[in-house]
Scaffold this motif. Structure first.
Motif, PDB file in Angstrom:
ATOM      1  N   ASP A  73       0.838  -1.202   0.000  1.00 20.91           N
ATOM      2  CA  ASP A  73       0.000   0.000   0.000  1.00 20.91           C
ATOM      3  C   ASP A  73       0.875   1.255   0.000  1.00 20.91           C
ATOM      4  O   ASP A  73       0.735   2.145  -0.862  1.00 20.91           O
ATOM      5  N   TYR A  74       1.796   1.349   0.944  1.00 19.85           N
ATOM      6  CA  TYR A  74       2.660   2.530   1.030  1.00 19.85           C
ATOM      7  C   TYR A  74       3.622   2.608  -0.158  1.00 19.85           C
ATOM      8  O   TYR A  74       3.969   3.689  -0.621  1.00 19.85           O
ATOM      9  N   PHE A  75       4.074   1.444  -0.638  1.00 20.34           N
ATOM     10  CA  PHE A  75       4.999   1.438  -1.775  1.00 20.34           C
ATOM     11  C   PHE A  75       4.327   2.033  -3.007  1.00 20.34           C
ATOM     12  O   PHE A  75       4.932   2.843  -3.732  1.00 20.34           O
ATOM     13  N   LYS A  76       3.092   1.646  -3.256  1.00 24.49           N
ATOM     14  CA  LYS A  76       2.395   2.148  -4.441  1.00 24.49           C
ATOM     15  C   LYS A  76       2.080   3.639  -4.332  1.00 24.49           C
ATOM     16  O   LYS A  76       1.928   4.320  -5.352  1.00 24.49           O
ATOM     17  N   GLN A  77       2.005   4.138  -3.117  1.00 23.99           N
ATOM     18  CA  GLN A  77       1.821   5.579  -2.920  1.00 23.99           C
ATOM     19  C   GLN A  77       3.144   6.336  -2.977  1.00 23.99           C
ATOM     20  O   GLN A  77       3.165   7.561  -2.803  1.00 23.99           O
ATOM     21  N   LYS A  78       4.243   5.602  -3.199  1.00 24.62           N
ATOM     22  CA  LYS A  78       5.584   6.190  -3.255  1.00 24.62           C
ATOM     23  C   LYS A  78       5.988   6.845  -1.933  1.00 24.62           C
ATOM     24  O   LYS A  78       6.742   7.829  -1.901  1.00 24.62           O
ATOM     25  N   VAL A  79       5.466   6.297  -0.824  1.00 22.88           N
ATOM     26  CA  VAL A  79       5.888   6.756   0.500  1.00 22.88           C
ATOM     27  C   VAL A  79       7.349   6.373   0.734  1.00 22.88           C
ATOM     28  O   VAL A  79       8.091   7.083   1.406  1.00 22.88           O
ATOM     29  N   TYR A  80       7.762   5.241   0.191  1.00 24.82           N
ATOM     30  CA  TYR A  80       9.143   4.775   0.264  1.00 24.82           C
ATOM     31  C   TYR A  80       9.432   4.003  -1.006  1.00 24.82           C
ATOM     32  O   TYR A  80       8.527   3.670  -1.782  1.00 24.82           O
ATOM     33  N   ASP A  81      10.702   3.713  -1.250  1.00 30.37           N
ATOM     34  CA  ASP A  81      11.065   2.785  -2.323  1.00 30.37           C
ATOM     35  C   ASP A  81      12.178   1.871  -1.834  1.00 30.37           C
ATOM     36  O   ASP A  81      12.707   2.054  -0.736  1.00 30.37           O
ATOM     37  N   LEU A  82      12.498   0.885  -2.628  1.00 29.61           N
ATOM     38  CA  LEU A  82      13.439  -0.161  -2.196  1.00 29.61           C
ATOM     39  C   LEU A  82      14.754  -0.123  -2.972  1.00 29.61           C
ATOM     40  O   LEU A  82      15.506  -1.106  -2.943  1.00 29.61           O
ATOM     41  N   LYS A  83      15.055   0.991  -3.600  1.00 29.97           N
ATOM     42  CA  LYS A  83      16.240   1.053  -4.452  1.00 29.97           C
ATOM     43  C   LYS A  83      17.541   0.984  -3.663  1.00 29.97           C
ATOM     44  O   LYS A  83      18.585   0.626  -4.207  1.00 29.97           O
ATOM     45  N   ALA A  84      17.497   1.345  -2.370  1.00 28.51           N
ATOM     46  CA  ALA A  84      18.722   1.345  -1.565  1.00 28.51           C
ATOM     47  C   ALA A  84      18.786   0.165  -0.605  1.00 28.51           C
ATOM     48  O   ALA A  84      19.653   0.133   0.281  1.00 28.51           O
ATOM     49  N   ALA A  85      17.890  -0.827  -0.759  1.00 27.52           N
ATOM     50  CA  ALA A  85      17.841  -1.952   0.178  1.00 27.52           C
ATOM     51  C   ALA A  85      19.078  -2.836   0.033  1.00 27.52           C
ATOM     52  O   ALA A  85      19.411  -3.270  -1.072  1.00 27.52           O
ATOM     53  N   GLU A  86      19.740  -3.072   1.149  1.00 26.12           N
ATOM     54  CA  GLU A  86      20.923  -3.938   1.181  1.00 26.12           C
ATOM     55  C   GLU A  86      20.610  -5.313   1.765  1.00 26.12           C
ATOM     56  O   GLU A  86      21.375  -6.258   1.591  1.00 26.12           O
ATOM     57  N   MET A  87      19.492  -5.410   2.513  1.00 27.60           N
ATOM     58  CA  MET A  87      19.112  -6.651   3.182  1.00 27.60           C
ATOM     59  C   MET A  87      17.639  -6.930   2.936  1.00 27.60           C
ATOM     60  O   MET A  87      16.804  -6.023   2.970  1.00 27.60           O
ATOM     61  N   MET A  88      17.315  -8.191   2.699  1.00 27.95           N
ATOM     62  CA  MET A  88      15.937  -8.641   2.602  1.00 27.95           C
ATOM     63  C   MET A  88      15.759  -9.835   3.520  1.00 27.95           C
ATOM     64  O   MET A  88      16.531 -10.789   3.468  1.00 27.95           O
ATOM     65  N   VAL A  89      14.762  -9.777   4.400  1.00 26.52           N
ATOM     66  CA  VAL A  89      14.463 -10.893   5.293  1.00 26.52           C
ATOM     67  C   VAL A  89      13.016 -11.309   5.078  1.00 26.52           C
ATOM     68  O   VAL A  89      12.107 -10.478   5.119  1.00 26.52           O
ATOM     69  N   ARG A 111      22.512  -7.278  -2.896  1.00 29.07           N
ATOM     70  CA  ARG A 111      21.894  -7.302  -1.574  1.00 29.07           C
ATOM     71  C   ARG A 111      22.053  -8.694  -0.983  1.00 29.07           C
ATOM     72  O   ARG A 111      22.428  -9.642  -1.684  1.00 29.07           O
ATOM     73  N   GLN A 112      21.770  -8.808   0.293  1.00 24.75           N
ATOM     74  CA  GLN A 112      21.808 -10.101   0.978  1.00 24.75           C
ATOM     75  C   GLN A 112      20.381 -10.521   1.302  1.00 24.75           C
ATOM     76  O   GLN A 112      19.562  -9.709   1.739  1.00 24.75           O
ATOM     77  N   GLY A 113      20.075 -11.788   1.091  1.00 25.66           N
ATOM     78  CA  GLY A 113      18.731 -12.303   1.349  1.00 25.66           C
ATOM     79  C   GLY A 113      18.750 -13.383   2.422  1.00 25.66           C
ATOM     80  O   GLY A 113      19.580 -14.299   2.383  1.00 25.66           O
ATOM     81  N   LEU A 114      17.836 -13.267   3.382  1.00 26.69           N
ATOM     82  CA  LEU A 114      17.728 -14.237   4.470  1.00 26.69           C
ATOM     83  C   LEU A 114      16.283 -14.715   4.555  1.00 26.69           C
ATOM     84  O   LEU A 114      15.352 -13.898   4.588  1.00 26.69           O
ATOM     85  N   LEU A 115      16.096 -16.011   4.594  1.00 28.17           N
ATOM     86  CA  LEU A 115      14.765 -16.605   4.692  1.00 28.17           C
ATOM     87  C   LEU A 115      14.769 -17.600   5.839  1.00 28.17           C
ATOM     88  O   LEU A 115      15.641 -18.463   5.915  1.00 28.17           O
ATOM     89  N   PHE A 116      13.793 -17.474   6.711  1.00 27.94           N
ATOM     90  CA  PHE A 116      13.693 -18.380   7.855  1.00 27.94           C
ATOM     91  C   PHE A 116      12.268 -18.889   7.987  1.00 27.94           C
ATOM     92  O   PHE A 116      11.306 -18.169   7.698  1.00 27.94           O
ATOM     93  N   SER A 117      12.138 -20.129   8.441  1.00 29.38           N
ATOM     94  CA  SER A 117      10.815 -20.699   8.633  1.00 29.38           C
ATOM     95  C   SER A 117      10.918 -21.967   9.462  1.00 29.38           C
ATOM     96  O   SER A 117      11.991 -22.559   9.594  1.00 29.38           O
TER      97      SER A 117
END
Length: 438
Positions: free
Chosen positions: A147-163, A192-198
């Motif tokens: 919701d916030y992403f589509k409103q351009k409240v923030y973007d993910l262009k500088a993301a270094e980590m994804m969890v 970027r670095q990606g981490l997935l846990f479950s």
């Protein structure tokens, strides 16, 4: 933070920043749990990880430490804007997102990152304004994030980590398209670095990991030990008509102090709640349509011991961190074998012991074979004797219905109007689209 069975590997033996070691020491945490000991050495070198371990074993602290350490040691790019998060953490439920945020604040004692938490149901404008003011680590549920992403409240262009936490639950709750939407808007996997846990890593989850991560290392801690070894499990074969008398009889015999009782439908939840209240047990219903502010008050009362029993649908079987749950009851056997594991995982957390009691009636006994095949053994059964049944249960209490606010129908129309699945409205994490022109 968990303090389950620990290994000999101390946090001080790892290349963690001093700010993190100080925060861990202040929290009384000195040694790694098994999943932390296996994954942190790899994550701290920048490797992508897909980790599996039982619930309550320290997965959250593992990915938080890896994220904080990377962000501390790598200053942000000079051109990065304040509303560009450096780390994105996606959780399937509001409760899990809140718990991740709580643990993150504990580790942030000396790091001083700006950590934002977004989820549906409450504080729409407040969460949006906080994002605009600046964020380093963004934690949230899929609907509100999109919701916030589509409103351009923030973007993910500088993301270094994804969890991605509890990825299998993302599939169960129908969020996987939303998750993929967000992952495709991140920088390329080699940037970027990606981490997935479950708690479980079925094929569909590992496929997702290889699709959106950089050759992740699969780490499984006790994969054959599907259910916690400190959970005492028992199964009673019982007719539908005898389930209420048996439940009331067992509760009186066991005197459980903090119990989560799982049912398969909201209708049955209301029926069971009525009998519990009518027979002297303080209880509350936790289902997907409970407003967020009411949910938080309910959890607080339950954690404080004011409520003895939570009657819950499977919305509560994942992502909750409630300490000292003594008993889990499966009033209805779950129709999915994995849900059995997640349900009973609400007890015996952080190395404690717990009890799991299941009632197998003619309606749901058909799932027993699948459950036993999944966990790898037959559930121990005990016979039901007449002495175990409550012979004269009091009549159930009728639940008061709250009236819808003036000017709104009882149908709960979405604020977004269209109910478009891709727009973020009407999601089960509670987030909704806002009207245009806000």
């Amino acid at each position: 933070m968990t303090n389950t069975l620990l290994t000999e590997k101390a946090f001080s033996d790892l290349p963690l920043h001093d700010d993190l070691l100080r925060a861990l020491t202040d929290a009384g945490l000195t040694h790694c749990t098994p999943i932390q000991a296996e994954t942190l050495p790899l994550m701290l070198t920048g490797r992508d990880i897909a980790g599996q371990a039982q619930t309550g074993t320290g997965k959250t602290a593992a990915f938080l430490l890896a994220t904080f350490n990377r962000l501390i040691n790598n200053p942000p790019a000079a051109e990065r804007r304040v509303n560009q998060p450096r780390a994105l953490m996606i959780a399937p439920t509001r409760e899990l997102a809140i718990q991740i945020h709580k643990d993150a604040l504990l580790l942030n004692k000396y790091a001083n990152f700006r950590i934002s938490l977004v989820y549906g149901g409450v504080d729409y404008d407040k969460q949006r304004d906080e994002l605009r003011e600046g964020v380093d680590i963004l934690i949230g549920t899929p609907g509100r994030l999109i919701d916030y992403f589509k409103q351009k409240v923030y973007d993910l262009k500088a993301a270094e980590m994804m969890v991605l936490d509890e990825a299998d639950r993302m599939f169960d709750l129908g969020f996987i398209k939303d998750v993929r939407y967000l992952l495709r808007r991140l920088p390329p996997v080699d940037q970027r670095q990606g981490l997935l846990f479950s708690a479980t890593l079925p094929y569909k989850v590992t496929e997702l990991a290889y699709e959106h991560m950089n050759n992740p290392e699969l780490i499984k801690v006790n994969p054959d030990q599907v259910t916690a070894d400190k959970v005492t499990q028992v199964l009673y074969h019982v007719s539908k008509e005898e389930k209420i008398p048996l439940l009331l009889g067992l509760l009186k015999q066991m005197d459980p102090k903090r119990t989560i009782l799982f049912v398969n439908t909201k209708h049955v939840a209301e029926k069971v709640w009525g009998y519990l209240e009518g027979n002297g047990f303080q209880a509350a219903i936790l289902s997907g349509d409970v407003p967020q502010n009411k949910r938080q008050k309910m959890f607080q009362r339950f954690s404080d011991g004011e409520l003895a029993i939570l009657v819950a649908t499977d919305v509560a079987s994942r992502g909750l961190h409630i300490p000292n749950v003594s008993h889990v009851f499966n009033y209805d056997l779950p129709q999915n074998a994995e849900d059995y594991v997640h349900r009973i995982g609400r007890t015996a957390r952080a190395g404690e012991a717990g009890d799991a009691v299941s009632l197998a009636c003619e309606e749901y006994v058909y799932s027993l074979m699948e459950i036993e095949e999944y966990i790898g053994y037959k559930l121990p059964t005990q016979p039901v004797s007449d002495e175990m049944l409550e012979t004269n249960p009091a009549a159930p209490v009728r639940r008061e219905r709250s009236k819808p606010p003036a000017g709104r129908s009882g149908g709960g129309q979405r604020r977004g109007g269209g109910g478009n699945r891709r727009s973020g409205s009407g999601r089960r994490d509670g987030s909704q689209s806002k009207p245009s022109g806000r």
